[in-house]
Design an enzyme around this catalytic site. Structure first.
Site, PDB file in Angstrom:
ATOM      1  N   ASP A 207      33.270  35.701  33.775  1.00  9.77           N
ATOM      2  CA  ASP A 207      32.251  36.731  33.991  1.00  9.77           C
ATOM      3  C   ASP A 207      31.077  36.195  34.812  1.00  9.77           C
ATOM      4  OD1 ASP A 207      29.886  38.450  33.417  1.00  9.77           O
ATOM      5  OD2 ASP A 207      31.252  39.451  32.032  1.00  9.77           O
TER       6      ASP A 207
ATOM      7  N   SER B 267      29.422  41.814  36.642  1.00  9.83           N
ATOM      8  CA  SER B 267      30.122  42.327  35.473  1.00  9.83           C
ATOM      9  C   SER B 267      30.136  43.858  35.476  1.00  9.83           C
ATOM     10  CB  SER B 267      29.482  41.755  34.204  1.00  9.83           C
ATOM     11  OG  SER B 267      30.318  41.940  33.089  1.00  9.83           O
TER      12      SER B 267
END
Length: 425
Positions: free
Chosen positions: A279, A152
């Site tokens: 994510d 991320s």
């Protein structure tokens, strides 16, 4: 070979370093890249006195192929380079898993590893720590590590470093993210984020354009049940096509860098998924062990040695900060009616927090793995006074977080000094 006297003094054609350089040149030719002047290439800064004649580079590559006795293709260059290092290590006093350092660029896969957590805007914490390491070592972060991985926000920073961006430049990206993307209510406008990422990483640059360091970025395949962790790589080894019935997964030489950044940061409720990707923090917010496992497999395949983990020199794991545990009521979800709503909401919040936890057990497991492999391990993640949201835009909270990080860096200067020493060996 038609080299003049100056060039002959600069290039020893019988040396191991020459042959490795030539193999890299050949790999670049196969990719159609000019590695003499690229921002990420080993030739930036002037390795050869050959500036103007493409034929000379071709001569070098062809000579190496003939001299070593094989005809090299893009897929075989990495294998040949590793084999050449292993075969000649004793005679040339070169460690097989360490690299020849030419103009500050490490030409073989070394073992200095940087891994960064997810954490949204709190990536600013890791940038402060990176700046401190950089200052202590006296070299840019890009030159200090052989592998950089992240999830991320950590993935975005990793890609920024690997594409030659300075820490201060990446910091500016984060403030643009705060001002341009984190506006209004969630989910945020994905097009605004994608526009920013394209501006920073280019619309057509692909993962294999990254020459050094090697990069590993996590993502989650949301088209699988259960979810499956995916690793975006800057190299072709390890790439596998998707199983039948699932969305196609692009190989690294087709995977746009900006798409990788977009995919690893596709946090549910904050942004829409990107194609099939969610994510990476949903499965690997602290990706240390996942990335070490990937590097282990890469090195095992490169060297054909099952104990390749011992070739690692140092592992540096960075977090976005954490808060202390607080006492709460034990959740009891057995009651019904309206009174069950709040316990269920709190329970769901705790489960989500547990999924994305980075400190504590994930760090302990990574530390134990490195200790068993006799690899130095450093974890830097400050204790924050309050839990800063991933999408925080409050200037005062962000400034307090940064000041707390600066104080933490001062407290950890002994560790940072040791890290710099390991990186410069």
């Amino acid at each position: 070979m038609n080299f003049d006297e100056t060039q002959m003094k600069t290039i020893d054609m019988s040396s191991v370093s020459y042959k490795i350089i030539a193999l890299i040149a050949l790999g670049a030719m196969a990719l159609g890249k000019d590695i003499r002047s690229g921002k990420n290439g080993p030739m930036s800064g002037g390795l050869f006195p050959i500036d103007s004649d493409d034929d000379k580079f071709e001569e070098i590559a062809q000579f190496a192929a003939k001299d070593i006795g094989s005809e090299f293709t893009l897929d075989s260059v990495e294998d040949a380079k590793a084999q050449l290092l292993d075969e000649t290590a004793e005679d040339s006093n070169i460690q097989p898993q360490r690299s020849l350092n030419v103009s500050g660029w490490n030409m073989a896969e070394g073992g200095r590893i940087l891994i960064m957590d997810g954490g949204g805007i709190r990536g600013l914490v890791m940038l402060e720590i990176l700046e401190a390491i950089e200052k202590k070592a006296g070299q840019p972060i890009q030159q200090l590590f052989d592998w950089i991985g992240g999830t991320s926000t950590g993935g975005i920073i990793a890609l920024g470093i690997a594409t030659g961006k300075s820490v201060s430049h990446i910091r500016n990206i984060y403030y643009k993210l705060k001002d341009q993307v984190f506006t209004g209510s969630t989910p945020y406008d994905s097009e605004v984020l994608e526009k920013l990422l394209k501006e920073q990483f280019g619309e057509t640059s692909v993962m294999t354009d990254i020459i050094h360091p090697k990069v590993l970025i996590t993502g989650v395949l949301g088209d699988h049940r259960p979810w499956k962790l995916h690793m975006f790589r800057s190299y072709m080894k390890g790439y596998k096509q998707a199983e039948k019935g699932f969305y196609r997964i692009k190989p690294p030489n087709e995977q746009f860098i900006w798409e990788t950044a977009r995919s690893t940061s596709a946090a549910p409720s904050y942004f829409h998924p990107y194609n099939q990707f969610l994510d990476g923090g949903l499965m690997s917010n602290n990706p240390t062990l996942d990335i070490l496992a990937e590097i282990h497999e890469f090195k095992k395949e490169q060297t054909k040695k099952a104990d390749s983990g011992r070739s690692l020199d140092v592992v540096v794991s960075l977090g976005c900060g954490h808060v202390d545990h607080i006492p709460v009521t034990v959740p009891d979800l057995t009651s019904g009616g309206v009174g069950a709503i709040i316990p269920w909401l709190n329970f769901a919040k705790d489960v989500l927090y547990q999924v994305s936890i980075s400190d504590g057990q994930p760090t302990n497991r990574a530390s134990a793995w490195c200790e068993m492999m006799n690899v130095p391990f450093f974890r830097l993640s400050p204790l924050l006074t309050e839990d800063v949201p991933l999408n925080c835009v409050d200037k005062q909270k962000l400034e307090q977080m940064i000041q707390k990080t600066k104080s933490y860096i001062g407290e950890q200067m002994d560790s940072i000094t040791k890290i710099a020493q390991y990186l410069k060996r």
